[in-house]
Design a protein around this motif. Structure first.
Motif, PDB file in Angstrom:
ATOM      1  N   GLY A  18       0.821  -1.213   0.000  1.00 20.31           N
ATOM      2  CA  GLY A  18       0.000   0.000   0.000  1.00 20.31           C
ATOM      3  C   GLY A  18       0.851   1.259   0.000  1.00 20.31           C
ATOM      4  N   LEU A  19       1.905   1.252   0.803  1.00 20.24           N
ATOM      5  CA  LEU A  19       2.810   2.406   0.839  1.00 20.24           C
ATOM      6  C   LEU A  19       3.561   2.564  -0.480  1.00 20.24           C
ATOM      7  N   SER A  20       3.928   1.429  -1.108  1.00 22.15           N
ATOM      8  CA  SER A  20       4.682   1.505  -2.365  1.00 22.15           C
ATOM      9  C   SER A  20       3.803   1.935  -3.540  1.00 22.15           C
ATOM     10  N   ILE A  21       2.496   1.858  -3.380  1.00 20.63           N
ATOM     11  CA  ILE A  21       1.575   2.349  -4.408  1.00 20.63           C
ATOM     12  C   ILE A  21       1.132   3.781  -4.083  1.00 20.63           C
ATOM     13  N   GLY A  22       0.683   3.982  -2.853  1.00 24.41           N
ATOM     14  CA  GLY A  22       0.152   5.287  -2.469  1.00 24.41           C
ATOM     15  C   GLY A  22       1.207   6.368  -2.333  1.00 24.41           C
ATOM     16  N   SER A 133     -18.205 -11.870   2.090  1.00 22.93           N
ATOM     17  CA  SER A 133     -17.805 -12.486   3.364  1.00 22.93           C
ATOM     18  C   SER A 133     -18.032 -11.552   4.550  1.00 22.93           C
ATOM     19  N   ARG A 134     -18.070 -10.264   4.318  1.00 19.42           N
ATOM     20  CA  ARG A 134     -18.308  -9.250   5.356  1.00 19.42           C
ATOM     21  C   ARG A 134     -17.283  -9.311   6.494  1.00 19.42           C
ATOM     22  N   ILE A 135     -16.061  -9.695   6.174  1.00 23.18           N
ATOM     23  CA  ILE A 135     -14.993  -9.777   7.166  1.00 23.18           C
ATOM     24  C   ILE A 135     -14.220  -8.461   7.239  1.00 23.18           C
ATOM     25  N   PHE A 136     -14.020  -7.833   6.080  1.00 24.32           N
ATOM     26  CA  PHE A 136     -13.202  -6.619   5.994  1.00 24.32           C
ATOM     27  C   PHE A 136     -14.085  -5.376   5.947  1.00 24.32           C
ATOM     28  N   PRO A 137     -13.537  -4.224   6.301  1.00 21.91           N
ATOM     29  CA  PRO A 137     -14.306  -2.976   6.219  1.00 21.91           C
ATOM     30  C   PRO A 137     -14.754  -2.706   4.776  1.00 21.91           C
ATOM     31  N   ARG A 138     -16.013  -2.406   4.614  1.00 19.51           N
ATOM     32  CA  ARG A 138     -16.595  -2.207   3.282  1.00 19.51           C
ATOM     33  C   ARG A 138     -15.868  -1.152   2.442  1.00 19.51           C
ATOM     34  N   PRO A 139     -15.564   0.038   2.987  1.00 21.09           N
ATOM     35  CA  PRO A 139     -14.884   1.041   2.148  1.00 21.09           C
ATOM     36  C   PRO A 139     -13.529   0.545   1.622  1.00 21.09           C
ATOM     37  N   ALA A 140     -12.812  -0.221   2.433  1.00 22.40           N
ATOM     38  CA  ALA A 140     -11.524  -0.760   1.991  1.00 22.40           C
ATOM     39  C   ALA A 140     -11.728  -1.780   0.876  1.00 22.40           C
ATOM     40  N   VAL A 141     -12.753  -2.599   0.987  1.00 23.46           N
ATOM     41  CA  VAL A 141     -13.061  -3.596  -0.041  1.00 23.46           C
ATOM     42  C   VAL A 141     -13.429  -2.901  -1.349  1.00 23.46           C
ATOM     43  N   LEU A 157      -0.971   4.855 -19.519  1.00 17.70           N
ATOM     44  CA  LEU A 157      -1.263   6.240 -19.897  1.00 17.70           C
ATOM     45  C   LEU A 157      -0.344   7.209 -19.157  1.00 17.70           C
ATOM     46  N   PRO A 158      -0.197   8.421 -19.684  1.00 16.20           N
ATOM     47  CA  PRO A 158       0.614   9.426 -18.970  1.00 16.20           C
ATOM     48  C   PRO A 158       0.031   9.727 -17.587  1.00 16.20           C
ATOM     49  N   ASP A 159       0.899  10.086 -16.661  1.00 14.80           N
ATOM     50  CA  ASP A 159       0.458  10.403 -15.299  1.00 14.80           C
ATOM     51  C   ASP A 159      -0.334  11.708 -15.277  1.00 14.80           C
ATOM     52  N   THR A 160      -1.406  11.680 -14.489  1.00 13.72           N
ATOM     53  CA  THR A 160      -2.264  12.848 -14.304  1.00 13.72           C
ATOM     54  C   THR A 160      -2.620  12.927 -12.823  1.00 13.72           C
ATOM     55  N   PRO A 161      -3.251  14.010 -12.389  1.00 11.68           N
ATOM     56  CA  PRO A 161      -3.737  14.052 -11.004  1.00 11.68           C
ATOM     57  C   PRO A 161      -4.725  12.906 -10.697  1.00 11.68           C
ATOM     58  N   LEU A 162      -5.495  12.479 -11.700  1.00 12.95           N
ATOM     59  CA  LEU A 162      -6.413  11.353 -11.494  1.00 12.95           C
ATOM     60  C   LEU A 162      -5.650  10.076 -11.182  1.00 12.95           C
ATOM     61  N   THR A 163      -4.593   9.779 -11.939  1.00 18.11           N
ATOM     62  CA  THR A 163      -3.831   8.561 -11.664  1.00 18.11           C
ATOM     63  C   THR A 163      -3.162   8.634 -10.296  1.00 18.11           C
ATOM     64  N   SER A 164      -2.714   9.820  -9.914  1.00 16.67           N
ATOM     65  CA  SER A 164      -2.126   9.977  -8.575  1.00 16.67           C
ATOM     66  C   SER A 164      -3.162   9.700  -7.492  1.00 16.67           C
ATOM     67  N   ALA A 165      -4.371  10.224  -7.671  1.00 13.48           N
ATOM     68  CA  ALA A 165      -5.445   9.993  -6.689  1.00 13.48           C
ATOM     69  C   ALA A 165      -5.806   8.514  -6.615  1.00 13.48           C
ATOM     70  N   VAL A 166      -5.853   7.839  -7.761  1.00 14.54           N
ATOM     71  CA  VAL A 166      -6.177   6.415  -7.775  1.00 14.54           C
ATOM     72  C   VAL A 166      -5.092   5.625  -7.048  1.00 14.54           C
ATOM     73  N   HIS A 167      -3.813   6.000  -7.236  1.00 13.85           N
ATOM     74  CA  HIS A 167      -2.719   5.348  -6.506  1.00 13.85           C
ATOM     75  C   HIS A 167      -2.907   5.496  -4.993  1.00 13.85           C
ATOM     76  N   VAL A 168      -3.256   6.693  -4.562  1.00 18.13           N
ATOM     77  CA  VAL A 168      -3.411   6.945  -3.125  1.00 18.13           C
ATOM     78  C   VAL A 168      -4.584   6.135  -2.562  1.00 18.13           C
ATOM     79  N   VAL A 169      -5.697   6.096  -3.278  1.00 20.08           N
ATOM     80  CA  VAL A 169      -6.863   5.326  -2.811  1.00 20.08           C
ATOM     81  C   VAL A 169      -6.533   3.835  -2.768  1.00 20.08           C
ATOM     82  N   ALA A 170      -5.859   3.328  -3.797  1.00 24.12           N
ATOM     83  CA  ALA A 170      -5.484   1.904  -3.818  1.00 24.12           C
ATOM     84  C   ALA A 170      -4.552   1.576  -2.656  1.00 24.12           C
ATOM     85  N   GLY A 171      -3.555   2.434  -2.433  1.00 21.25           N
ATOM     86  CA  GLY A 171      -2.618   2.203  -1.336  1.00 21.25           C
ATOM     87  C   GLY A 171      -3.310   2.225   0.017  1.00 21.25           C
TER      88      GLY A 171
END
Length: 193
Positions: A18-22, A133-141, A157-171
């Motif tokens: 997560g840290l290496s992506i976000g 399974s309802r084991i993990f927090p829904r927002p994280a899933v 694709l080229p990096d944009t603010p959208l791709t940066s935001a997606v990286h942070v959310v995934a991480g």
């Protein structure tokens, strides 16, 4: 080796993944892609298999047969896409754009697309399994099920603010999913008689 070793190892791998992506995504929002951020993203992908495995094991009983199939497709797709991430971020990053463009017109493009398709399908299936399974927090899933496939689709694709935001959310989603898996230390109380 204790019974908490594998959950701890997998959870730590998920947190580091997560840290290496976000982390690079956050940095790239301000600097654009750099050699350091590309290196971290490319190497971090290696942590995906132990992270995914421990997430599966944490919810295996509740996931049933569907969870097992979803894990299997996700782990194969993750393995394929880790190769794509490594290649994009560590190999192709240093080549001239004209060379990269020519390379991606050949069979490499088809291999990248196939790997991406298997990864996206596996990630979505595994996210559905975790939601059921309802084991993990829904927002994280949901973050896992939406942000990681988006990362794969946006990777070439080229990096944009959208791709940066997606990286942070995934991480952040990966880190959040790892927290319930971390074994809790229990205090041992010695009572004096």
């Amino acid at each position: 080796m204790t019974s908490t070793w594998l959950p701890r190892f997998g959870a730590i791998c998920a947190i580091l993944l997560g840290l290496s992506i976000g982390g690079p995504g956050l940095v790239e929002a301000f600097t654009g892609e750099t050699a350091v951020t590309s290196f971290v993203l490319g190497i971090g992908a290696a942590l995906g298999t132990p992270a995914l495995t421990v997430l599966y094991l944490h919810q295996a009983a509740a996931g049933g047969r569907f969870g097992l199939v979803a894990y299997a497709v996700n782990v194969v797709g993750l393995s394929l896409f880790a190769g794509v991430a490594f290649t994009l971020n560590i190999v192709l990053f240093y080549l001239e754009p004209a060379i990269v463009e020519r390379l991606l017109q050949g069979p490499t493009r088809g291999a990248f697309l196939a790997a991406t398709a298997v990864f996206v399908a596996g990630t979505v299936l595994f996210a559905v399994s975790m939601a059921r399974s309802r084991i993990f927090p829904r927002p994280a899933v949901y973050g896992y099920g939406v942000a990681l496939p988006l990362l794969a689709v946006l990777a070439p694709l080229p990096d944009t603010p959208l791709t940066s935001a997606v990286h942070v959310v995934a991480g952040a989603s990966l880190i959040w999913l790892a927290l319930p898996v971390l074994p809790r230390r229990t205090a041992v109380v010695n009572e004096a008689a």
